[in-house]
Design a protein around this motif. Sequence first.
Motif, short mmCIF file in Angstrom:
data_model
loop_
_atom_site.label_atom_id
_atom_site.label_comp_id
_atom_site.label_asym_id
_atom_site.label_seq_id
_atom_site.Cartn_x
_atom_site.Cartn_y
_atom_site.Cartn_z
N ARG A 70 1.94 4.53 1.44
CA ARG A 70 1.83 5.23 2.71
C ARG A 70 2.20 6.69 2.53
O ARG A 70 3.23 7.00 1.91
N GLU A 71 1.37 7.59 3.08
CA GLU A 71 1.67 9.02 2.97
C GLU A 71 2.42 9.46 4.21
O GLU A 71 2.31 8.86 5.27
N LYS A 72 3.18 10.53 4.07
CA LYS A 72 3.96 11.04 5.19
C LYS A 72 3.05 11.54 6.31
O LYS A 72 2.07 12.24 6.05
N ALA A 73 3.38 11.19 7.53
CA ALA A 73 2.59 11.59 8.70
C ALA A 73 2.52 13.11 8.80
O ALA A 73 1.50 13.66 9.22
N SER A 74 3.60 13.81 8.40
CA SER A 74 3.60 15.27 8.50
C SER A 74 2.46 15.85 7.67
O SER A 74 1.92 16.91 7.98
N VAL A 75 2.06 15.14 6.61
CA VAL A 75 0.94 15.60 5.78
C VAL A 75 -0.39 15.15 6.40
O VAL A 75 -1.27 15.95 6.69
N THR A 76 -0.49 13.84 6.66
CA THR A 76 -1.78 13.28 7.08
C THR A 76 -2.19 13.76 8.47
O THR A 76 -3.36 14.07 8.70
N ASP A 113 -3.93 6.11 12.08
CA ASP A 113 -4.04 6.90 10.85
C ASP A 113 -4.05 5.95 9.66
O ASP A 113 -3.13 5.15 9.49
N VAL A 147 7.68 6.77 7.09
CA VAL A 147 6.81 7.94 6.88
C VAL A 147 6.47 8.63 8.19
O VAL A 147 5.68 9.57 8.23
N GLN A 148 7.08 8.15 9.29
CA GLN A 148 6.74 8.73 10.58
C GLN A 148 7.60 9.96 10.86
O GLN A 148 8.49 9.92 11.72
N ASP A 149 7.33 11.05 10.12
CA ASP A 149 8.16 12.25 10.29
C ASP A 149 7.52 13.27 11.24
O ASP A 149 7.99 14.40 11.36
N THR A 150 6.43 12.88 11.89
CA THR A 150 5.89 13.71 12.97
C THR A 150 4.96 12.86 13.84
O THR A 150 4.63 11.73 13.46
N ARG A 192 -3.99 6.75 6.33
CA ARG A 192 -3.15 7.17 5.21
C ARG A 192 -1.67 6.93 5.48
O ARG A 192 -0.91 6.54 4.60
N ALA A 193 -1.23 7.14 6.72
CA ALA A 193 0.17 6.90 7.08
C ALA A 193 0.35 5.49 7.63
O ALA A 193 1.47 5.08 7.94
N ASP A 194 -0.76 4.75 7.75
CA ASP A 194 -0.74 3.35 8.17
C ASP A 194 -0.05 3.15 9.53
O ASP A 194 0.84 2.30 9.67
N MET A 227 0.83 -1.21 0.00
CA MET A 227 0.00 0.00 0.00
C MET A 227 0.87 1.26 0.00
O MET A 227 2.02 1.26 0.49
#
Lengths: 67, 340
Positions: free
Chosen positions: A24-30, B254, B25-28, B256-258, A22
Motif C-alpha cells: 500500500r502506498e501512502k495516501a499523501s502520495v497517491t 484509491d 497509510v492514511q496520512d491525508t 494504490r492506497a487501498d 499487497m
Amino acid sequence: MEELDVPQMKREVESLQRQLGMGREKASVTVTELVKWVEGGYCEDPFLNPELMRANPWVEKSKCVIL
Amino acid sequence: MGEMEQLRKEADALKDQITAARKAVQDTTLEEAAAGVAVVGRVQMKTRKTLRGHLAKIYAMHWATDSKLCVSASQDGKLIVWDSITTNKVNAIPLKSSWVMTCAYAPSGNLVACGGLDNMCSIYNLKGKDGNVKVMRELAAHTGYLSCCRFISDTEIITSSGDCTCILWDIETGTQKTSFAGHQGDCMSLAVSPDFSYFISGACDFTAKLWDIRDGNCRQTFAGHESDINAIGFFPNGQAVITGSDDATCKLYDLRADQELITYQDSSIMCGVTSLAPSLSGRLILAGYDDFNVNIWDSLKAERVGALAGHDNRVSCIGVSADGMACCTGSWDSFLKIWN
C-alpha cells in the motif's frame, strides 16, 4: 448473502491473506497525484472546456446550406 | 472449536489487519488534498439527440470506441446499433431471449455481446460476409443471470453473473478460461482497466473487488456501501474505482492506497444509483438514479454541480464516449438520449 461451506471459507481466508500482502502506498502520495492528474486533464475535457465543444457533431449545423 | 469457527476467526483477524494496514497509510484525505481546488462551475448539458425505436425498457447501452456508434439492449428483445449523430439504426438484432440485462461493444467494432436471464452471453458478428448479423457464439456456464459483460478483445470477454462469479471466456472456443469466485452476493456490474490487466466487479454483498485477469486472484476488496453495488467504473487514470449503490451514494476508492477516498451523497437523494460514468478527465462523475435523473458530481469536491433531467422513467444506463464529447443515457422509458 450466501452462507459459505468449509472449502469456500478456506479460499476466503487464502484470498484475505493475499489481499493483506499487497503493497500500500501512502495516501499523501497517491491522492496528491490523483488530484494533479485530474487538474492536468481539465483543458482536454470537453465537458469542462467550452472551446472543445465548438465543433459539436451532435448539434445541427445551420438549416440553410449555400449551394 | 470446529473448523468453520476457526476459519471464521482467521478471516476476521485478517480483515482487522487489512483495516490497520489501510489506516497506516492514511496520512491525508481527498478533502485536504483538494482544498486548494475551486469547485467546478455549474455544468449544463442539453439533449442533442433522442434515439427512438425500442418498444420496452432499455437495460443497457455501450459506446463503440469510435465515439459515434453505440449499442443498446431492451426487453423488447432487440439489440440496436445506432449512429448517434444521424440517429439512424445501423443494425436491429432480434434476440432469442428478450430478458436481456447487458450489452457490450468490442473495442474493434466487429462484435457486440449481450445476455440476461438466459444465463448466457451471446456474441454477434456485425461484419459477417453476407451482411447479416448472426450469433457467433453462445457462452454458457453461469448458473445465474448475466448482469454485465465487457470485451477485452475480439477473442476474450469477461462476464459477471447472479451466480456470484465472473468468468473470462475464450470466444473462439466458447470455453471458460478463468473463473473469478469470492463475492458472497450476485455480481451486478464489471469494468475493465484501461490497460486491460485488471477488472473490477460490484456485487450484492455490498463490496467491490479488483481482480487480476491473468492469474484469477482477487487483489483487493472494497467495503463501505450499505447496500447492493449496481454500477462500477474505473477512474480514467486506472488508479481509482467509482461505485454506485442502492444506498443512494457513489464512492471513490484509491487502488494504490487501498482505501475509500470520498462519498458522493446528498440528504435529498434517497434512491438508488443505477449507473455511472466519469468524464474524460475524471473531474465529473455522471450518475443515473432510480428517480429518473442523472446527477453530475465534482469528483474532487464531492459537490453536485449539475443534473440531466429529461427521462420519464428510471435511468438504467449511462456512458461517456471515448473522446469525452458526449454522454448517452438509456431509460426504462424506452429512449436513449445524447447529451453535451
